[in-house]
Design an enzyme around this catalytic site. Structure first.
Site, PDB file in Angstrom:
ATOM      1  N   GLY A  81      20.993  45.848   6.606  1.00 10.87           N
ATOM      2  CA  GLY A  81      22.017  45.900   5.817  1.00 10.87           C
ATOM      3  C   GLY A  81      23.462  46.000   6.683  1.00 10.87           C
ATOM      4  N   GLY A 107      19.056  36.308  -2.045  1.00  8.84           N
ATOM      5  CA  GLY A 107      18.854  37.244  -3.419  1.00  8.84           C
ATOM      6  C   GLY A 107      20.304  37.631  -3.471  1.00  8.84           C
ATOM      7  N   THR A 131      14.379  35.275  -5.113  1.00 11.16           N
ATOM      8  CA  THR A 131      14.012  36.657  -5.210  1.00 11.16           C
ATOM      9  C   THR A 131      12.744  36.746  -6.040  1.00 11.16           C
ATOM     10  OG1 THR A 131      14.258  38.896  -5.464  1.00 11.16           O
ATOM     11  CG2 THR A 131      15.543  37.394  -6.665  1.00 11.16           C
ATOM     12  N   ILE A 132      11.577  37.416  -5.460  1.00 13.34           N
ATOM     13  CA  ILE A 132      10.580  37.772  -6.497  1.00 13.34           C
ATOM     14  C   ILE A 132      11.145  38.616  -7.573  1.00 13.34           C
ATOM     15  CG2 ILE A 132       8.763  37.409  -4.785  1.00 13.34           C
ATOM     16  CD1 ILE A 132       8.085  40.547  -4.909  1.00 13.34           C
ATOM     17  N   ASP A 133      12.066  39.363  -7.392  1.00 12.68           N
ATOM     18  CA  ASP A 133      12.450  40.453  -8.566  1.00 12.68           C
ATOM     19  C   ASP A 133      13.286  39.618  -9.828  1.00 12.68           C
ATOM     20  OD1 ASP A 133      11.717  42.074  -6.377  1.00 12.68           O
ATOM     21  OD2 ASP A 133      14.036  42.534  -5.801  1.00 12.68           O
ATOM     22  N   ARG A 168     -12.296  53.095 -16.538  1.00 16.56           N
ATOM     23  CA  ARG A 168     -11.302  53.530 -15.738  1.00 16.56           C
ATOM     24  C   ARG A 168      -9.974  53.236 -16.009  1.00 16.56           C
ATOM     25  NH1 ARG A 168     -14.037  52.829  -9.932  1.00 16.56           N
ATOM     26  NH2 ARG A 168     -14.905  54.880  -9.739  1.00 16.56           N
ATOM     27  N   MET A 175       6.328  45.227  -7.366  1.00 19.17           N
ATOM     28  CA  MET A 175       7.596  45.430  -6.936  1.00 19.17           C
ATOM     29  C   MET A 175       8.682  45.235  -7.970  1.00 19.17           C
ATOM     30  SD  MET A 175       7.445  43.720  -2.873  1.00 19.17           S
ATOM     31  CE  MET A 175       6.998  44.601  -1.869  1.00 19.17           C
ATOM     32  N   GLU A 229       7.940  49.546  -9.428  1.00 23.41           N
ATOM     33  CA  GLU A 229       8.223  50.589  -8.219  1.00 23.41           C
ATOM     34  C   GLU A 229       9.533  51.475  -8.580  1.00 23.41           C
ATOM     35  OE1 GLU A 229       8.844  48.357  -4.686  1.00 23.41           O
ATOM     36  OE2 GLU A 229      10.585  47.299  -5.597  1.00 23.41           O
ATOM     37  N   GLN A 280       2.635  40.514  -3.140  1.00 20.38           N
ATOM     38  CA  GLN A 280       3.345  39.948  -4.051  1.00 20.38           C
ATOM     39  C   GLN A 280       4.285  38.859  -3.552  1.00 20.38           C
ATOM     40  OE1 GLN A 280       4.530  42.831  -7.133  1.00 20.38           O
ATOM     41  NE2 GLN A 280       3.847  44.079  -5.314  1.00 20.38           N
TER      42      GLN A 280
HETATM   43  O1  F6P Z   1      13.737  42.313  -3.217  1.00 17.13           O
HETATM   44  C1  F6P Z   1      12.326  41.917  -2.866  1.00 17.13           C
HETATM   45  C2  F6P Z   1      11.458  42.852  -2.715  1.00 17.13           C
HETATM   46  O2  F6P Z   1      10.274  42.381  -2.200  1.00 17.13           O
HETATM   47  C3  F6P Z   1      11.470  44.090  -3.531  1.00 17.13           C
HETATM   48  O3  F6P Z   1      10.905  43.748  -4.790  1.00 17.13           O
HETATM   49  C4  F6P Z   1      10.936  45.193  -2.794  1.00 17.13           C
HETATM   50  O4  F6P Z   1      11.434  46.443  -3.319  1.00 17.13           O
HETATM   51  C5  F6P Z   1      11.590  44.921  -1.423  1.00 17.13           C
HETATM   52  O5  F6P Z   1      12.026  43.747  -1.399  1.00 17.13           O
HETATM   53  C6  F6P Z   1      10.708  45.378  -0.018  1.00 17.13           C
HETATM   54  O6  F6P Z   1      11.648  45.049   0.917  1.00 17.13           O
HETATM   55  P1  F6P Z   1      10.803  45.184   2.517  1.00 17.13           P
HETATM   56  O7  F6P Z   1      10.305  43.757   2.702  1.00 17.13           O
HETATM   57  O8  F6P Z   1      12.111  45.303   3.280  1.00 17.13           O
HETATM   58  O9  F6P Z   1       9.884  45.995   2.561  1.00 17.13           O
END
Ligand code: F6P
Length: 365
Positions: A81, A107, A131-133, A168, A175, A229, A280
């Protein structure tokens, strides 16, 4: 005159980044005859004036192009950052490398930093969303999302068999930071019974009542619970206290929900927790991500050829468009709309997804 184009990948890696590198290099060199300089480690490479000349088929092995199906990014990436602390050195690096334009794959966080640098440094820049998000605004798809959804879906399929064998409740933490797209889409595709996402409040009673109904009304003794998460802990309890804006968001909401279920059901329900984590983000890209990479790469190169800047390529209503980066950044991160048809689809499948009617409208940006 032959253009010199910089290309970088920034932020967390994801499947499909190498496919987009391949697409940009192909169109820029074969169609336009430009030189493409890959910038290693994003702004760090610019700061250190580092570049790698990228050509078509320079990496082929026996004629096989490895870029199409390799995970990660051959250029390397960073998601720190403090980039803007070095703004003047980075801006100067772009000019010293003699770049005519920059194509940045990132992203919303990375694109925001790079857009600021581009404006201050008077660079021509076009963005490609990844971005996977899937939380970059004004695009329905970002590179990496589809493969991550498939990876989670595969994990849910595997967990279903072991869950069923032992009766179970399997809790699967996925993520997504503060966006629930991954959990929602993979949860539906993978046959989840409960999906908890940050955008929709839930109650522990709601979860446990649903698990009880499954077991005693439907004779379904196991269950799959997908937990994003970034969900908030229940009011009056302590849960995940780590700031999601500071990077690593994985701080145990899956375990938290498991503990809540155990306490609420007087230990009658046996739970197990799987945190999928960076699995992921790995693996070879699925077809849709390769397709998006090809289409986004071509569109970004075409925008550069037209002298356009300050834009991001996007996928809207089944086609490629370009959108102003300022608007993208003002509206990112894009959340799940609790009234979305996919939320209603989840409900129609009998999935407990919290209380969508109690959700507060999302604040953009
Ligand atoms: O933004 C993508 C992501 O994989 C999020 O889903 C996750 O919270 C974060 O990055 C994890 O970041 P790092 O690779 O810094 O642990």
């Amino acid at each position: 005159m032959q253009k010199r184009i910089g290309l970088l990948t920034s932020g967390g890696d994801c499947p499909g980044l190498n496919a987009v590198i391949r697409a940009v290099v192909s169109h820029a060199t074969l169609t336009y005859g430009w030189k493409v300089l890959g910038i290693p480690y994003a702004t760090e490479g610019l700061m250190e004036r580092k570049s790698i000349v990228l050509g078509m088929h320079t990496m082929d092995l026996r004629g096989i192009d490895p870029l199409l199906n390799m995970g990660g990014t051959i250029l390397g990436t960073i998601n720190r950052g403090d980039t803007l602390d070095h703004a003047s050195q980075i801006i100067q690096g772009y000019h010293e490398l003699g770049l005519d334009a920059l194509i940045a794959v990132g992203g919303d966080g990375s694109l925001s930093i790079l857009h600021t640098l581009a404006q201050e440094g008077n660079w021509l820049m076009v963005g490609i969303p990844k971005t996977i998000d899937n939380d970059v605004a004004l695009t329905e798809r970002a590179i990496g999302f589809d493969t991550a959804v498939n990876t989670i879906t595969d994990a849910l399929n595997r967990l279903t068999f072991t869950a069923a064998s032992h009766d179970r409740v399997m809790i699967v933490e996925v993520m997504g930071r503060k966006a629930g797209h991954l959990a929602l889409q993979a949860g539906i595709a993978g046959g989840a019974d409960v999906i908890l996402i940050p955008e929709i409040p839930y109650t522990i009673e709601g979860i446990c009542d649903h698990l009880t109904d499954l077991r005693y009304q439907w004779g379904r003794k196991f269950a799959i619970v997908v937990v994003a998460e970034g969900i908030d802990p229940l009011p009056g309890t302590t849960g995940c206290q780590v700031s999601l804006s500071k990077g690593n968001a994985n701080c145990g909401m899956g375990q938290y929900i498991a503990d809540q279920i155990t306490a609420r059901t007087d230990r009658r329900v046996e739970t197990r927790v799987s945190v999928l984590g960076h699995i992921q983000r790995g693996g070879i890209p699925f077809a849709l991500d390769r397709l998006m990479a090809a289409a986004f790469g071509k569109a970004a190169v075409d925008l550069v050829s037209q002298g356009k800047s300050g834009l991001m390529v996007a996928w809207q209503n089944g086609t490629i468009v370009s959108v102003p980066l300022t608007e993208v950044l003002a509206q990112s991160p894009r959340s799940v709309n609790p009234k979305d048809y996919l939320v209603q689809t989840a409900q129609s499948l009998g999935i407990y997804i919290g209380e969508p009617n109690a959700a507060q409208p999302a604040e953009p940006g």
